[in-house]
Every structure is written in structure tokens, then in C-alpha cells.
Design a protein around this motif. Structure first.
Motif, PDB file in Angstrom:
ATOM      1  N   LEU A   1       0.816  -1.217   0.000  1.00 50.15           N
ATOM      2  CA  LEU A   1       0.000   0.000   0.000  1.00 50.15           C
ATOM      3  C   LEU A   1       0.851   1.269   0.000  1.00 50.15           C
ATOM      4  O   LEU A   1       0.463   2.308  -0.525  1.00 50.15           O
ATOM      5  CB  LEU A   1      -0.938   0.018   1.203  1.00 50.15           C
ATOM      6  CG  LEU A   1      -2.279  -0.704   1.017  1.00 50.15           C
ATOM      7  CD1 LEU A   1      -3.054  -0.724   2.320  1.00 50.15           C
ATOM      8  CD2 LEU A   1      -3.116  -0.065  -0.092  1.00 50.15           C
ATOM      9  N   GLN A   2       2.043   1.148   0.591  1.00 47.46           N
ATOM     10  CA  GLN A   2       2.987   2.282   0.628  1.00 47.46           C
ATOM     11  C   GLN A   2       3.306   2.812  -0.760  1.00 47.46           C
ATOM     12  O   GLN A   2       3.661   3.967  -0.918  1.00 47.46           O
ATOM     13  CB  GLN A   2       4.299   1.799   1.222  1.00 47.46           C
ATOM     14  CG  GLN A   2       4.454   2.039   2.684  1.00 47.46           C
ATOM     15  CD  GLN A   2       5.888   1.724   3.083  1.00 47.46           C
ATOM     16  OE1 GLN A   2       6.829   2.325   2.600  1.00 47.46           O
ATOM     17  NE2 GLN A   2       6.038   0.739   3.931  1.00 47.46           N
ATOM     18  N   ALA A   3       3.206   1.931  -1.759  1.00 50.51           N
ATOM     19  CA  ALA A   3       3.552   2.318  -3.139  1.00 50.51           C
ATOM     20  C   ALA A   3       2.571   3.350  -3.685  1.00 50.51           C
ATOM     21  O   ALA A   3       2.815   3.950  -4.721  1.00 50.51           O
ATOM     22  CB  ALA A   3       3.570   1.084  -4.036  1.00 50.51           C
ATOM     23  N   PHE A   4       1.440   3.574  -2.994  1.00 51.62           N
ATOM     24  CA  PHE A   4       0.455   4.548  -3.467  1.00 51.62           C
ATOM     25  C   PHE A   4       0.532   5.848  -2.688  1.00 51.62           C
ATOM     26  O   PHE A   4      -0.453   6.543  -2.507  1.00 51.62           O
ATOM     27  CB  PHE A   4      -0.961   3.949  -3.378  1.00 51.62           C
ATOM     28  CG  PHE A   4      -1.123   2.751  -4.259  1.00 51.62           C
ATOM     29  CD1 PHE A   4      -1.349   2.914  -5.619  1.00 51.62           C
ATOM     30  CD2 PHE A   4      -0.977   1.472  -3.747  1.00 51.62           C
ATOM     31  CE1 PHE A   4      -1.444   1.807  -6.453  1.00 51.62           C
ATOM     32  CE2 PHE A   4      -1.080   0.363  -4.573  1.00 51.62           C
ATOM     33  CZ  PHE A   4      -1.309   0.529  -5.932  1.00 51.62           C
ATOM     34  N   ASP A   5       1.741   6.166  -2.222  1.00 46.17           N
ATOM     35  CA  ASP A   5       1.923   7.396  -1.450  1.00 46.17           C
ATOM     36  C   ASP A   5       2.964   8.296  -2.118  1.00 46.17           C
ATOM     37  O   ASP A   5       4.011   7.828  -2.552  1.00 46.17           O
ATOM     38  CB  ASP A   5       2.378   7.045  -0.026  1.00 46.17           C
ATOM     39  CG  ASP A   5       2.592   8.297   0.791  1.00 46.17           C
ATOM     40  OD1 ASP A   5       1.588   8.958   1.109  1.00 46.17           O
ATOM     41  OD2 ASP A   5       3.756   8.621   1.080  1.00 46.17           O
ATOM     42  N   TYR A   6       2.648   9.580  -2.160  1.00 46.79           N
ATOM     43  CA  TYR A   6       3.521  10.559  -2.819  1.00 46.79           C
ATOM     44  C   TYR A   6       4.926  10.576  -2.230  1.00 46.79           C
ATOM     45  O   TYR A   6       5.910  10.422  -2.958  1.00 46.79           O
ATOM     46  CB  TYR A   6       2.880  11.950  -2.723  1.00 46.79           C
ATOM     47  CG  TYR A   6       3.761  13.083  -3.177  1.00 46.79           C
ATOM     48  CD1 TYR A   6       3.971  13.327  -4.533  1.00 46.79           C
ATOM     49  CD2 TYR A   6       4.400  13.917  -2.257  1.00 46.79           C
ATOM     50  CE1 TYR A   6       4.778  14.370  -4.960  1.00 46.79           C
ATOM     51  CE2 TYR A   6       5.205  14.956  -2.665  1.00 46.79           C
ATOM     52  CZ  TYR A   6       5.400  15.172  -4.017  1.00 46.79           C
ATOM     53  OH  TYR A   6       6.207  16.205  -4.421  1.00 46.79           O
ATOM     54  N   THR A   7       5.026  10.711  -0.901  1.00 44.10           N
ATOM     55  CA  THR A   7       6.371  10.838  -0.311  1.00 44.10           C
ATOM     56  C   THR A   7       7.169   9.548  -0.430  1.00 44.10           C
ATOM     57  O   THR A   7       8.391   9.590  -0.586  1.00 44.10           O
ATOM     58  CB  THR A   7       6.316  11.252   1.187  1.00 44.10           C
ATOM     59  OG1 THR A   7       5.102  10.786   1.745  1.00 44.10           O
ATOM     60  CG2 THR A   7       6.410  12.729   1.348  1.00 44.10           C
TER      61      THR A   7
END
Lengths: 149, 222
Positions: free
Chosen positions: B42-48
Motif C-alpha cells: 500500500l505504501q507504493a500509493f503514497d507521494y512521499t
């Protein structure tokens, strides 16, 4: 949709690079030089003392006024001033969070009088209330951010 | 010019496809920071998270720093710092371009149009101009003028709309572009200040709405 999403992304990234090179970089250089000049001449210390009580309402040190002044001229200038004051430890993460909505809400008004109000043929007698409302927006946003940040 | 207008009435508009709404939702989640602290994919869908970080180099004092170095000042520091921001603005505007292409902004326009009359006191036909003004100051201003020239907006409505556009103009492009310089320095999620900005754009437009009550339509012509 005959363009692949990869092409579309690359197109957007090119726009981003253009903004970075032609707008952010010159504005940041300007803001860092301005802050450096004001620091060496002692004007920044003076301004920070004068505006400390006012900026204190928003939970900010007096130097924060420089961010607002610079933002009014250009958003990039406001961002640059904030970044420069963060780099030397004058502003911290909470201060930056309080300031960021204000940088945009009252940002670049000097330019946007022409680009927005002028283009849309707004009668000039309404410029003062429109300018004032943007500044009121910015001040109220800082008060709200003081409690959110 | 008569009453010809490039602005389609809501009935004439093509429906927004499902992926328009999906991409808008994705954009909100992507910049919200909600996925940043999650474990796994899910982290892969975060800007930073996707922005990543610069590798470290050793400074004179032996402490780790990035290529920007420590204690720089003046024009040189402004330049190297500005240069280090290129990936922030490239990634943000790349994603915005994809969302626009997938009609995410049209989905936002569709949802916002029926709200314009109650929230701002301007007709729903201004929805396209409003969404355009979030991306480009100039496009928003030109469309606002067109709407007035074709009598789609009254002088009063144009002034209210001008108050909305003028404060934090070009909102999305400016915040996600220029503002990205400050994202790593904030202690709140990227999306929070943007929401505050939007709220006050509406507040400001309503302040002028109240202020203009003392003017007749004739007096608003300038």
C-alpha cells in the motif's frame, strides 16, 4: 485515449521541470539572497522584533513576517523565504505548516492583479476589497493551522 | 457576441466515466499521506514514498547529509536547494497530468457544479472555469471573462467568482508545484493545508458576497 499513461505522466513531469527551472529556482535564489541581505544588515532582526507581537498571535516568531511579505510579491518568493528561515533554524516544522496555506491564499497578489483581475475586466474600484479579503483569508488560515499543526 | 458560449450547460455535457471518479479518489489518497505509514504494498500509493530520498554523503563533521550539504547560505544555497526540488514538482505534476487525462478533474467539476449556487451564489455553468482556475490562473481568468461577456454571469457573480479565484489562484499547480519545496519541512499531511486553502477560498468569496449586498447591480458595473 490514444496516449499511453506513461506518455501523459512524462508530459506532466516535463511541465514540472519547466516550473522548477524557470520559476522555482529563480524565486528561491531571490528569496535566499534577500534573507541573507536582511540578516547581514540587521534588518531581519529589527523586523522580527517589531512584528513579534503580531506574529505571536499565530504562534510564529517575528521573522515569519518576511515569508508573508515575500509571498505577497510571488508565491515562490514566500516558499523560498520560508525554506531559508527553516534551513537556519529560525522556523520549525510547525511554523512552516502554519505558514503554508497563507503563502498561497495571499500569494502573488502583485502579479495576479493583472493576470486574474485585469484579464477578467474587474472594475478597479473593487481591487482593494478583493486584496483585503485574500489577506484576511491568509490570516484566518494561519489561526486555524495553529491549532491543527 | 450574442449569447453564444463555449460553455456547455450541464445537460449537454458528456457523462464522466467511472475511471474519472476512481482517479480522483486515487489522487486524494495519493497526496493524503494515509498510505505513508502503512506496511507493504500500500505504501507504493503514497507521494512521499514514491518521491524517495537522496543518497547520503559524509559531511566535514562526519555526520551524514545529502548532496545539498550543510550550512550553505545565499544564492548558492538557494540554487542547490531549488535544484533538489525538481523531483518533487515533476512527480506531483506528472500525477496531476495523469489524473486530468483520466478525467478526474471533470469528475470533481461534475460533483461541484450543483453546489456552486448554494456555496458561492454563482451558476453551475461556472464549474469548468472554476476547475480550470485551480490549474491555471490565466485559463481561469479568461473563462471568467468569457462567462461575463456571454451573460452567463452577472457583474455581481463575476466579482464573487473573482474573489474565489484571486486568493490562492492556480491552487493545485501552485501548491503541488511550488509548495512541494516545503512538504518535507511540515509536521502535517500534505493534503491538510490544501483543504484549509480550499475552505478559505470559499470563505473569502462569501465575504465579498456579503460586502456586495450594499451595491445595486448598476453600481457594480464599474
Amino acid at each position: 485515449m490514444n496516449q499511453s499513461l506513461i506518455d501523459v505522466f512524462v508530459e506532466g513531469a516535463k511541465k514540472g521541470l519547466h516550473i522548477n527551472l524557470t520559476s522555482m529556482l529563480p524565486n528561491l535564489v531571490m528569496a535566499f539572497v534577500l534573507i541573507q541581505f536582511l540578516k547581514i544588515t540587521g534588518v531581519l532582526t529589527l523586523l522580527s522584533k517589531v512584528f513579534a507581537p503580531f506574529m505571536g498571535i499565530f504562534g510564529l516568531p517575528g521573522e515569519g513576517i518576511m515569508v508573508l511579505f515575500s509571498a505577497w510579491l510571488s508565491m515562490g518568493g514566500g516558499v523560498g523565504a520560508a525554506a531559508s528561515l527553516f534551513a537556519d533554524g529560525t522556523l520549525d516544522a510547525r511554523h512552516i505548516s502554519i505558514l503554508i496555506p497563507a503563502i498561497f491564499l495571499m500569494g502573488a497578489q502583485a502579479q495576479y492583479m493583472g493576470r486574474c483581475l485585469g484579464t477578467a475586466n474587474i472594475p478597479s474600484k473593487f481591487y482593494p476589497p478583493l486584496l483585503l479579503i485574500s489577506i484576511v483569508n491568509a490570516l484566518l488560515a494561519m489561526l486555524v493551522m495553529r491549532f491543527l499543526a | 457576441m450574442g449569447n453564444e458560449t463555449p460553455f456547455a450547460t450541464p445537460a449537454q455535457e458528456k457523462p464522466v466515466p467511472w475511471y474519472g471518479y476512481a482517479s480522483l479518489l486515487f489522487a486524494i489518497l495519493f497526496f493524503s499521506g494515509l498510505f505513508a505509514t502503512m506496511q507493504g504494498w500500500l505504501q507504493a500509493f503514497d507521494y512521499t514514498t514514491l518521491l524517495g530520498k537522496y543518497g547520503t554523503v559524509a559531511s566535514e563533521s562526519g555526520a551524514a547529509t545529502t548532496f545539498i550539504g550543510q550550512s550553505g547560505t545565499g544564492a548558492r544555497q538557494g540554487f542547490i536547494f531549488g535544484l533538489s526540488l525538481a523531483p518533487c514538482v515533476m512527480l506531483a505534476l506528472g500525477i496531476v497530468e495523469v489524473i486530468t487525462h483520466l478525467q478526474g478533474l471533470r469528475a470533481a467539476q461534475k460533483m461541484l457544479t450543483p453546489l456552486l449556487r448554494p456555496l458561492l451564489g454563482i451558476p453551475g455553468i461556472a464549474g469548468l472555469a472554476l476547475i480550470s482556475s485551480l490549474q491555471s490562473t490565466d485559463a481561469g481568468a479568461i473563462m471568467m471573462r468569457e462567462l461575463r461577456d456571454t451573460d452567463m454571469l452577472t457583474d455581481r457573480e463575476r466579482l464573487i467568482f473573482a474573489a474565489f479565484q484571486f486568493s490562492a489562484d492556480g491552487t493545485i499547480t501552485n501548491y503541488l508545484g511550488t509548495g512541494s519545496a516545503l512538504f518535507v519541512m511540515m509536521n502535517v499531511p500534505i493534503l491538510m493545508p490544501l483543504i484549509v486553502i480550499f475552505v478559505f477560498k470559499f470563505v473569502g468569496a462569501n465575504l465579498i458576497r456579503i460586502y456586495l449586498k450594499r451595491y445595486t447591480e448598476e453600481a457594480l458595473k464599474g
